[in-house]
Design a protein around this motif. Structure first.
Motif, mmCIF file in Angstrom:
data_model
loop_
_atom_site.group_PDB
_atom_site.id
_atom_site.type_symbol
_atom_site.label_atom_id
_atom_site.label_comp_id
_atom_site.label_asym_id
_atom_site.label_seq_id
_atom_site.Cartn_x
_atom_site.Cartn_y
_atom_site.Cartn_z
ATOM 1 N N MET A 266 7.060 4.511 -11.713
ATOM 2 C CA MET A 266 7.825 4.658 -10.485
ATOM 3 C C MET A 266 9.082 3.789 -10.541
ATOM 4 S SD MET A 266 6.227 6.771 -8.473
ATOM 5 C CE MET A 266 4.606 7.518 -8.336
ATOM 6 N N SER A 267 10.096 4.213 -9.782
ATOM 7 C CA SER A 267 11.338 3.464 -9.725
ATOM 8 C C SER A 267 11.515 2.870 -8.332
ATOM 9 C CB SER A 267 12.519 4.383 -10.057
ATOM 10 O OG SER A 267 12.609 5.423 -9.101
ATOM 11 N N HIS A 268 12.526 2.031 -8.184
ATOM 12 C CA HIS A 268 12.870 1.517 -6.870
ATOM 13 C C HIS A 268 14.382 1.452 -6.772
ATOM 14 C CE1 HIS A 268 13.243 -2.169 -9.257
ATOM 15 N NE2 HIS A 268 14.167 -2.498 -8.379
ATOM 16 N N THR A 269 14.892 1.411 -5.545
ATOM 17 C CA THR A 269 16.330 1.408 -5.303
ATOM 18 C C THR A 269 16.636 0.424 -4.190
ATOM 19 O OG1 THR A 269 16.458 3.755 -5.894
ATOM 20 C CG2 THR A 269 18.319 2.824 -4.695
ATOM 21 N N LEU A 270 17.628 -0.438 -4.396
ATOM 22 C CA LEU A 270 18.113 -1.302 -3.328
ATOM 23 C C LEU A 270 18.900 -0.433 -2.357
ATOM 24 C CD1 LEU A 270 18.397 -4.189 -2.225
ATOM 25 C CD2 LEU A 270 20.444 -4.435 -3.639
ATOM 26 N N THR B 282 8.784 5.970 0.987
ATOM 27 C CA THR B 282 8.207 4.627 1.010
ATOM 28 C C THR B 282 9.325 3.611 0.871
ATOM 29 O OG1 THR B 282 6.096 5.361 0.054
ATOM 30 C CG2 THR B 282 6.640 3.025 -0.153
ATOM 31 N N ARG B 283 9.368 2.673 1.822
ATOM 32 C CA ARG B 283 10.416 1.665 1.822
ATOM 33 C C ARG B 283 9.808 0.286 2.068
ATOM 34 N NH1 ARG B 283 14.229 3.175 6.489
ATOM 35 N NH2 ARG B 283 12.547 4.549 7.155
ATOM 36 N N VAL B 284 10.490 -0.728 1.587
ATOM 37 C CA VAL B 284 10.142 -2.125 1.857
ATOM 38 C C VAL B 284 11.331 -2.757 2.570
ATOM 39 C CG1 VAL B 284 9.604 -4.366 0.849
ATOM 40 C CG2 VAL B 284 8.643 -2.282 -0.159
ATOM 41 N N ILE C 296 6.299 -2.587 5.175
ATOM 42 C CA ILE C 296 6.183 -1.469 4.240
ATOM 43 C C ILE C 296 6.118 -0.207 5.089
ATOM 44 C CG2 ILE C 296 4.711 -0.315 2.548
ATOM 45 C CD1 ILE C 296 4.671 -4.066 2.852
ATOM 46 N N SER C 297 7.036 0.712 4.861
ATOM 47 C CA SER C 297 7.125 1.948 5.647
ATOM 48 C C SER C 297 6.766 3.134 4.763
ATOM 49 C CB SER C 297 8.545 2.138 6.197
ATOM 50 O OG SER C 297 8.944 1.017 6.964
ATOM 51 N N VAL C 298 5.905 4.002 5.280
ATOM 52 C CA VAL C 298 5.490 5.194 4.551
ATOM 53 C C VAL C 298 5.489 6.366 5.522
ATOM 54 C CG1 VAL C 298 3.777 6.209 3.008
ATOM 55 C CG2 VAL C 298 3.935 3.710 3.188
ATOM 56 N N ASN C 299 6.263 7.415 5.182
ATOM 57 C CA ASN C 299 6.340 8.586 6.061
ATOM 58 C C ASN C 299 6.711 8.197 7.486
ATOM 59 O OD1 ASN C 299 5.690 10.538 4.082
ATOM 60 N ND2 ASN C 299 3.506 10.055 4.299
ATOM 61 N N ALA D 16 1.716 7.091 -2.339
ATOM 62 C CA ALA D 16 1.982 8.167 -3.301
ATOM 63 C C ALA D 16 3.228 7.882 -4.128
ATOM 64 C CB ALA D 16 2.129 9.494 -2.555
ATOM 65 N N ASP D 17 4.075 6.966 -3.646
ATOM 66 C CA ASP D 17 5.339 6.671 -4.329
ATOM 67 C C ASP D 17 5.272 5.454 -5.241
ATOM 68 O OD1 ASP D 17 6.952 8.741 -2.964
ATOM 69 O OD2 ASP D 17 6.410 7.564 -1.198
#
Length: 356
Positions: free
Chosen positions: A1-5, A16-18, A42-45, A237-238
């Motif tokens: 999985m990847s992440h993005t600022l 999904t966000r932090v 942590i936010s999901v959907n 899931a992300d």
């Protein structure tokens, strides 16, 4: 999985966000710093899961624009809250959640917010360096000196009974007992039976919460003498996100963080500690310095700990002191070869790929 600022223009593209609501650790107010108390979402959907309720998390939540569009950008979509441990800088604004949820939503919460935190410690922590004390402290609240989350929350609401009864009777507010459900996190088996002798026994992460968005596991970490002290792992899931809570170097944080997409880890500037209690300070205390280091992770230690866990990205948060310059925190990247960030208030990360 990847992440993005993330920035405001692309935040909604990620399922999904932090969000780092506040990134300062410790109970003092730090001169020359605008960091607020420790809290993470942590936010999901578009559902939200909050970890810790440090000073100022509420206004920061509103600034983050995580709440639903409409009246007060409220707490309607907060599904659960997780408390890592009972130090004041992590729970000082719990009363704000309990008493202001009524005023920060649309027309009443549709389902109770689930709140999870450490249970009763079971025995008082040991006295630190008793030989250096002229008089040992009397036990505060001897009838229940080490309460867990459920008992503490109940007593808080009792303390504010006048306000609660007035809001329910005069303002027709929802019964506050229908707004929250509290849970003491139960340790598996005999784990944690010796909090003073073995606060961080070898163990496996264990599940504390699950819904259609996320599975949350916990593990004990070394924040002696505070016990229980937890790290939490969020599996979606992300991808996976770990919040260390307050901890020194320990195998359990490596275990729960193994191969995670993101590790949010506390960090302490031991040079600052040295100015307070080092050999050249006004009050030298080598034992207290070692005590501080055992309960926290230094700039020099955090990178190797993340490397041992093979996490894909490391984000520093719960920074002590909050006014250490960012370039000093950057030194924590030494010994770690993944993506590295010094956390700032309201910084956001997207986990996984953008929504299709």
């Amino acid at each position: 999985m990847s992440h993005t600022l993330l920035n405001e223009s692309n935040a909604d593209q990620y399922r999904t966000r932090v969000t780092l609501l506040g990134t300062a650790g410790g109970p003092p107010w730090w001169d020359g710093s605008d960091r607020t108390g420790i809290s993470t979402v942590i936010s999901v959907n578009d559902d939200h899961y909050i970890v810790d309720l440090g000073e100022g998390w509420g206004p920061q939540f509103r600034k983050s624009n995580l709440g639903p569009v409409g009246f007060q950008k409220g707490l309607d979509n907060v599904r659960a809250v997780f408390v890592t441990h009972h130090h004041s800088d992590h729970i000082v604004d719990l009363p704000n959640l309990l008493l202001l949820a009524w005023h920060n939503g649309s027309d009443g919460l549709k389902s109770p917010i689930q709140i999870y935190g450490p249970g009763n410690r079971g025995e008082l922590p040991p006295i630190f360096a008793p030989e250096n004390r002229e008089q040992l402290p009397e036990v505060f609240n001897p009838d229940s000196p080490t309460p867990g989350l459920t008992e503490s929350a109940a007593k808080l609401m009792e303390a504010y009974a006048l306000d609660i009864n007035d809001r329910m009777r005069d303002n027709a507010k929802q019964d506050l007992r229908d707004v929250f459900e509290f849970h003491d996190i139960e340790l598996p088996g005999t784990t944690g039976d010796r909090p003073n002798e073995d606060p961080t026994p070898e163990m496996e992460p264990f599940e504390v919460y699950r819904d259609e968005n996320v599975r949350v596991t916990a593990i004990l970490v070394d924040h002696r003498p505070i016990f229980p002290a937890f790290a939490f792992r969020f599996e979606t899931a992300d991808g996976s996100v770990v919040v260390s809570g307050d901890t020194g170097v320990c195998e359990n944080i490596v275990k729960i963080s193994a191969d995670a997409d993101m590790l949010l880890h506390e960090c302490i500037d031991m040079d600052w500690v040295d100015t307070l209690m080092g050999p050249n300070s006004p009050k030298p205390d080598a034992n207290l310095m070692q005590h501080m280091l055992a309960a926290h992770t230094s700039i020099e230690q955090v990178g190797p700990q993340a490397q041992a866990a093979r996490v894909k990205s490391l984000v520093l948060t719960h920074l002590v002191p909050g006014n250490t310059p960012a370039e000093k925190w950057q030194q924590a990247a030494a010994g770690y070869d993944g993506d590295f960030y010094v956390g700032e208030d309201l910084m956001q990360f997207g986990i996984g790929a953008p929504r299709g």
